[in-house]
Design a protein around this motif. Sequence first.
Motif, PDB file in Angstrom:
ATOM      1  N   ALA A 183     -10.779 -90.447  85.415  1.00 22.90           N
ATOM      2  CA  ALA A 183      -9.677 -90.463  86.381  1.00 22.90           C
ATOM      3  C   ALA A 183      -8.676 -91.499  85.694  1.00 22.90           C
ATOM      4  O   ALA A 183      -7.850 -92.083  86.433  1.00 22.90           O
ATOM      5  N   GLY A 184      -8.486 -91.622  84.440  1.00 21.17           N
ATOM      6  CA  GLY A 184      -7.482 -92.601  84.175  1.00 21.17           C
ATOM      7  C   GLY A 184      -8.083 -94.015  83.954  1.00 21.17           C
ATOM      8  O   GLY A 184      -7.412 -94.904  83.498  1.00 21.17           O
ATOM      9  N   ILE A 185      -9.294 -94.137  84.120  1.00 21.34           N
ATOM     10  CA  ILE A 185      -9.908 -95.698  84.422  1.00 21.34           C
ATOM     11  C   ILE A 185     -10.768 -95.624  83.054  1.00 21.34           C
ATOM     12  O   ILE A 185     -11.720 -94.854  82.808  1.00 21.34           O
ATOM     13  N   PRO A 186     -10.279 -96.908  82.137  1.00 25.07           N
ATOM     14  CA  PRO A 186     -11.048 -96.919  81.075  1.00 25.07           C
ATOM     15  C   PRO A 186     -12.442 -97.122  81.317  1.00 25.07           C
ATOM     16  O   PRO A 186     -12.953 -97.795  82.139  1.00 25.07           O
TER      17      PRO A 186
ATOM     18  N   ASP B 297     -13.875-100.803  82.165  1.00 26.90           N
ATOM     19  CA  ASP B 297     -13.556-101.374  83.404  1.00 26.90           C
ATOM     20  C   ASP B 297     -14.308-100.669  84.322  1.00 26.90           C
ATOM     21  O   ASP B 297     -14.830-101.416  85.521  1.00 26.90           O
ATOM     22  N   LEU B 298     -14.911 -99.508  84.029  1.00 30.28           N
ATOM     23  CA  LEU B 298     -15.697 -98.645  85.027  1.00 30.28           C
ATOM     24  C   LEU B 298     -17.121 -99.411  84.966  1.00 30.28           C
ATOM     25  O   LEU B 298     -17.762 -99.567  86.094  1.00 30.28           O
ATOM     26  N   LEU B 299     -17.529 -99.729  83.738  1.00 26.64           N
ATOM     27  CA  LEU B 299     -18.550-100.432  83.593  1.00 26.64           C
ATOM     28  C   LEU B 299     -18.846-101.898  84.313  1.00 26.64           C
ATOM     29  O   LEU B 299     -19.817-102.229  84.993  1.00 26.64           O
TER      30      LEU B 299
ATOM     31  N   LYS C 285     -15.522-112.013  63.652  1.00 27.67           N
ATOM     32  CA  LYS C 285     -15.667-110.702  63.785  1.00 27.67           C
ATOM     33  C   LYS C 285     -17.098-109.928  63.344  1.00 27.67           C
ATOM     34  O   LYS C 285     -17.299-108.968  62.464  1.00 27.67           O
ATOM     35  N   SER C 286     -18.254-110.631  64.172  1.00 26.35           N
ATOM     36  CA  SER C 286     -19.427-110.093  63.982  1.00 26.35           C
ATOM     37  C   SER C 286     -19.903-108.719  64.218  1.00 26.35           C
ATOM     38  O   SER C 286     -20.584-107.844  64.048  1.00 26.35           O
ATOM     39  N   TRP C 287     -19.077-108.513  65.536  1.00 32.52           N
ATOM     40  CA  TRP C 287     -18.918-107.019  66.172  1.00 32.52           C
ATOM     41  C   TRP C 287     -17.737-106.938  67.036  1.00 32.52           C
ATOM     42  O   TRP C 287     -16.905-107.908  67.056  1.00 32.52           O
ATOM     43  N   SER C 288     -17.434-105.697  67.423  1.00 26.60           N
ATOM     44  CA  SER C 288     -16.279-105.592  68.154  1.00 26.60           C
ATOM     45  C   SER C 288     -16.328-104.464  69.048  1.00 26.60           C
ATOM     46  O   SER C 288     -17.472-103.831  69.114  1.00 26.60           O
ATOM     47  N   TYR C 289     -15.297-104.503  70.017  1.00 26.85           N
ATOM     48  CA  TYR C 289     -15.379-103.536  71.237  1.00 26.85           C
ATOM     49  C   TYR C 289     -14.135-102.449  70.912  1.00 26.85           C
ATOM     50  O   TYR C 289     -12.833-103.062  71.268  1.00 26.85           O
ATOM     51  N   PRO C 290     -14.466-101.385  70.527  1.00 24.63           N
ATOM     52  CA  PRO C 290     -13.102-100.836  70.023  1.00 24.63           C
ATOM     53  C   PRO C 290     -12.316-100.396  71.174  1.00 24.63           C
ATOM     54  O   PRO C 290     -11.110 -99.655  70.816  1.00 24.63           O
ATOM     55  N   ASP C 291     -12.921 -99.892  72.130  1.00 23.48           N
ATOM     56  CA  ASP C 291     -11.987 -99.186  73.178  1.00 23.48           C
ATOM     57  C   ASP C 291     -11.001-100.102  74.091  1.00 23.48           C
ATOM     58  O   ASP C 291     -11.178-101.447  74.299  1.00 23.48           O
ATOM     59  N   PHE C 292     -10.056 -99.512  74.601  1.00 25.56           N
ATOM     60  CA  PHE C 292      -9.036-100.277  75.268  1.00 25.56           C
ATOM     61  C   PHE C 292      -9.598-100.446  76.906  1.00 25.56           C
ATOM     62  O   PHE C 292     -10.439 -99.741  77.368  1.00 25.56           O
ATOM     63  N   ALA C 293      -9.257-101.584  77.491  1.00 25.93           N
ATOM     64  CA  ALA C 293      -9.511-102.027  78.901  1.00 25.93           C
ATOM     65  C   ALA C 293      -8.632-102.888  79.499  1.00 25.93           C
ATOM     66  O   ALA C 293      -8.174-103.731  78.696  1.00 25.93           O
ATOM     67  N   TYR C 294      -8.306-102.839  80.562  1.00 24.42           N
ATOM     68  CA  TYR C 294      -7.587-103.863  81.370  1.00 24.42           C
ATOM     69  C   TYR C 294      -8.208-104.995  81.584  1.00 24.42           C
ATOM     70  O   TYR C 294      -7.631-106.178  81.845  1.00 24.42           O
ATOM     71  N   THR C 295      -9.583-105.016  81.514  1.00 26.18           N
ATOM     72  CA  THR C 295     -10.492-106.328  81.803  1.00 26.18           C
ATOM     73  C   THR C 295     -10.921-106.866  80.596  1.00 26.18           C
ATOM     74  O   THR C 295     -11.978-107.407  80.698  1.00 26.18           O
TER      75      THR C 295
END
Length: 271
Positions: free
Chosen positions: A48-51, A54-56, A101-111
């Motif tokens: 529902a548009g919530i990344p 953020d849901l997690l 840069k050992s790892w990354s979180y590729p997705d967008f999030a407001y939080t």
Amino acid sequence: MDDRPRQMGSLRRAAIEFLYFGIKEARSCLFVALFFAAVLLVPCGGVAGIPRYDLLLVVAIAIQVWMVRAGLETMDELKAVCLFHVVGFALEAFKVSGGIKSWSYPDFAYTKVLGVPLFAGFMYAAIGSYIVQAWRLFDLRVRHHPPYWMAAVIAILIYANFFTHHYIGDYRWYLAACVLGLYSRTTVIFRPLDRDRQMPLMLAFVLIGFFIWLAENIGTFWGVWRYPNQMGAWSIVHLSKWSSWSLLVIMTFTMVASLKHIKAKIHIPAD
């Protein structure tokens, strides 16, 4: 005299005890299981548009609140779990920073803060939650634990090495040797059913680290976070991470052992 009835009785008891052990392990992993179920079920594109990230975060907070209100964790234990969250977030922020840069979180999030989604700290808190729950459910007692100050020093050095090895070399195996010396006599006594069993505490550290490594493979496969070598196509997380997780478990265990109601079940030799 026919020993078969006795053998059958022993096998039956062993099977029942193993079943109870599995049930208590599953119960100890309640937070872990619920949280990773959310990791697997929440779509990459969110809902529902919530990344997704953020849901997690919302799910992780909801699980934690429910566990406290249901009496599954005390407020003191929650404080310890929150400390694991802070310690984990600080490590994450360093590891994903531009110079590392050992790892990354590729997705967008407001939080996201400093490149780290706030739910990430709960992955470390999950380890603390497991140890806290297992301590209660298995009535854990520790024999021949090293003095607290020694355990605290090695725990601090383990944590520091996660940062400093990018600059002055990786000393994890030296630290592992120190840990082996400190905990070589240490045993953990636990009760799966109605009888006490025991195992070397070092073995418990290694086994827990292995299962965390397996969970890490699941998390990277689902794209929750990625190592640089997994950007093009997923590959298994390097086996060396197992040792890192085992050391992190030792650090977490030391923090849990500082809880007042747990100290009463830890035996430290006088000599």
